[in-house]
Design a protein around this motif. Structure first.
Motif, PDB file in Angstrom:
ATOM      1  N   THR A  43       0.830  -1.200   0.000  1.00  0.00           N
ATOM      2  CA  THR A  43       0.000   0.000   0.000  1.00  0.00           C
ATOM      3  C   THR A  43       0.868   1.255   0.000  1.00  0.00           C
ATOM      4  O   THR A  43       2.045   1.207   0.383  1.00  0.00           O
ATOM      5  CB  THR A  43      -0.917   0.022   1.231  1.00  0.00           C
ATOM      6  OG1 THR A  43      -0.121  -0.116   2.419  1.00  0.00           O
ATOM      7  CG2 THR A  43      -1.919  -1.127   1.176  1.00  0.00           C
ATOM      8  N   PRO A  44       0.323   2.386  -0.424  1.00  0.00           N
ATOM      9  CA  PRO A  44       1.095   3.636  -0.398  1.00  0.00           C
ATOM     10  C   PRO A  44       1.543   4.004   1.017  1.00  0.00           C
ATOM     11  O   PRO A  44       0.894   3.630   2.000  1.00  0.00           O
ATOM     12  CB  PRO A  44       0.093   4.675  -0.936  1.00  0.00           C
ATOM     13  CG  PRO A  44      -0.863   3.886  -1.770  1.00  0.00           C
ATOM     14  CD  PRO A  44      -1.001   2.567  -1.061  1.00  0.00           C
ATOM     15  N   ASN A  45       2.648   4.715   1.100  1.00  0.00           N
ATOM     16  CA  ASN A  45       3.120   5.303   2.357  1.00  0.00           C
ATOM     17  C   ASN A  45       2.752   6.777   2.351  1.00  0.00           C
ATOM     18  O   ASN A  45       3.289   7.548   1.541  1.00  0.00           O
ATOM     19  CB  ASN A  45       4.638   5.149   2.486  1.00  0.00           C
ATOM     20  CG  ASN A  45       5.020   4.155   3.548  1.00  0.00           C
ATOM     21  OD1 ASN A  45       4.273   3.231   3.847  1.00  0.00           O
ATOM     22  ND2 ASN A  45       6.200   4.320   4.126  1.00  0.00           N
ATOM     23  N   LEU A  46       1.860   7.179   3.244  1.00  0.00           N
ATOM     24  CA  LEU A  46       1.457   8.577   3.387  1.00  0.00           C
ATOM     25  C   LEU A  46       1.624   8.944   4.854  1.00  0.00           C
ATOM     26  O   LEU A  46       0.764   8.606   5.687  1.00  0.00           O
ATOM     27  CB  LEU A  46       0.006   8.769   2.939  1.00  0.00           C
ATOM     28  CG  LEU A  46      -0.313   8.412   1.474  1.00  0.00           C
ATOM     29  CD1 LEU A  46      -1.809   8.551   1.215  1.00  0.00           C
ATOM     30  CD2 LEU A  46       0.475   9.298   0.514  1.00  0.00           C
ATOM     31  N   PRO A  47       2.743   9.585   5.219  1.00  0.00           N
ATOM     32  CA  PRO A  47       3.015   9.896   6.625  1.00  0.00           C
ATOM     33  C   PRO A  47       1.828  10.556   7.312  1.00  0.00           C
ATOM     34  O   PRO A  47       1.177  11.436   6.755  1.00  0.00           O
ATOM     35  CB  PRO A  47       4.216  10.848   6.544  1.00  0.00           C
ATOM     36  CG  PRO A  47       4.909  10.437   5.285  1.00  0.00           C
ATOM     37  CD  PRO A  47       3.807  10.062   4.327  1.00  0.00           C
ATOM     38  N   GLY A  48       1.557  10.092   8.525  1.00  0.00           N
ATOM     39  CA  GLY A  48       0.448  10.612   9.310  1.00  0.00           C
ATOM     40  C   GLY A  48      -0.876   9.947   9.006  1.00  0.00           C
ATOM     41  O   GLY A  48      -1.847  10.129   9.736  1.00  0.00           O
ATOM     42  N   ILE A  49      -0.916   9.180   7.914  1.00  0.00           N
ATOM     43  CA  ILE A  49      -2.176   8.542   7.514  1.00  0.00           C
ATOM     44  C   ILE A  49      -2.022   7.035   7.396  1.00  0.00           C
ATOM     45  O   ILE A  49      -2.711   6.269   8.069  1.00  0.00           O
ATOM     46  CB  ILE A  49      -2.693   9.130   6.185  1.00  0.00           C
ATOM     47  CG1 ILE A  49      -3.005  10.616   6.352  1.00  0.00           C
ATOM     48  CG2 ILE A  49      -3.940   8.376   5.709  1.00  0.00           C
ATOM     49  CD1 ILE A  49      -3.498  11.298   5.084  1.00  0.00           C
ATOM     50  N   LEU A  50      -1.102   6.587   6.540  1.00  0.00           N
ATOM     51  CA  LEU A  50      -0.912   5.158   6.278  1.00  0.00           C
ATOM     52  C   LEU A  50       0.577   4.898   6.107  1.00  0.00           C
ATOM     53  O   LEU A  50       1.200   5.426   5.184  1.00  0.00           O
ATOM     54  CB  LEU A  50      -1.678   4.765   5.002  1.00  0.00           C
ATOM     55  CG  LEU A  50      -1.608   3.299   4.569  1.00  0.00           C
ATOM     56  CD1 LEU A  50      -2.323   2.397   5.577  1.00  0.00           C
ATOM     57  CD2 LEU A  50      -2.236   3.121   3.171  1.00  0.00           C
TER      58      LEU A  50
END
Length: 302
Positions: A43-50
């Motif tokens: 899955t994508p890495n989105l700091p603060g979210i996922l």
């Protein structure tokens, strides 16, 4: 008697298994069929979210394995605070085989505690954690309409086309942007994927499309965040380099307003852009895993 015991044993075993049709999950990996929408199941890495497949604020962000007619069609990470998706991820396997369906817009019952495994047409009741039809009732007066993240025009099969018409896959999009440069970009990307993306002689590409919310109080119906920016990226094996398993990638983004053409840029440029909105210590933004090129100069055609 033996038959009754066998039946009871079967029921006991089934009760110990996770519900097969559960759609709103803690992690996308909880549903094996859901992982196929992400390259290498990553899955994508989105700091603060996922990060690393783990949702950072599980009260706010909800992974949805989008189920329609008993089949998983795509995956969405949904922001129940802003009532818009963070992103939708899907595999592209060819253009639609028929016209745009006219089925009704749907919602996700599980987001509001209704124990039904599939997306469905909205019924009576209160839906606090997601957008509903009434939110978009007067959207045209604000020059907004329903903007797909996973577009109907990228869905190969009729039921997959229908599944894109869930409001958990939708953001308020400026009409001239949705029907102008964004629509043109979707068409150009579709043509490129059909031409360049092949695996085992079949069209196959991974696509993730997302929205960056506004940080002001300008909301549709005082409930639904109107995104500031929209983005999309694709990655696939290029048919010209299959012997070397050569991957290609591209990305687009644009402000949610009437604007200029959306030229194809690199995946790396998009990830650098998204760093401005997803900040995390020692954690980088990553839409796709490492096989996808980030700094290669994009092709001029799209």
């Amino acid at each position: 008697m033996m038959g009754v015991l066998n039946h009871l044993s079967t029921l006991l075993l089934l009760s110990l298994l996770p519900p097969a049709l559960s759609r709103v999950v803690d992690k996308f990996s909880d549903v094996p069929q859901c992982q196929k929408f992400f390259l290498d199941g990553t899955t994508p890495n989105l700091p603060g979210i996922l990060v690393g497949g783990i949702v950072k604020d599980q009260n706010r962000y909800k992974p949805i394995c989008q189920l329609f007619n008993n089949t998983y069609r795509f995956a969405t990470l949904y922001d129940t605070f802003n009532r818009i998706p963070v992103f939708s991820a899907y595999t592209f396997s060819g253009p639609p085989t028929g016209p745009r369906p006219k089925d009704p817009w749907m919602i996700e019952p599980q987001l509001d505690g209704i124990d039904r495994p599939e997306m469905q047409k909205q019924e009576g009741g209160s839906y606090e954690h997601q957008a509903v039809q009434n939110d978009y009732r007067d959207s045209q007066n604000k020059w907004l309409n329903r903007g797909h993240l996973f577009p109907n025009s990228h869905a190969h099969y009729l039921d997959t086309q229908k599944s894109t018409f869930t409001l958990t896959n939708i953001v308020p999009q400026v009409v001239s942007f949705n029907g102008g440069s964004w629509k043109e970009m979707e068409r150009n990307v579709r043509e490129k994927l059909m031409t360049d993306c092949f695996s085992n002689d079949q069209i196959k590409a991974y696509v993730v499309t997302g929205a960056v919310p506004n940080n002001n109080n300008n909301k549709l119906n005082n409930r639904v965040n109107i995104p500031y920016l929209m983005w999309t990226a694709f990655c696939c094996k290029n048919k010209m380099y299959m012997k070397n398993k050569k991957w290609i990638a591209g990305a687009h983004w644009g402000l949610n307003k009437k604007g200029e053409a959306l030229n194809q840029l690199t995946l790396g440029a998009l990830e650098e852009k998204l760093k401005k909105y997803h900040k995390g210590k020692n954690i980088t933004v990553k839409v796709f895993p490492g096989d996808c090129p980030r700094v290669t100069k994009p092709t001029t055609s799209s």
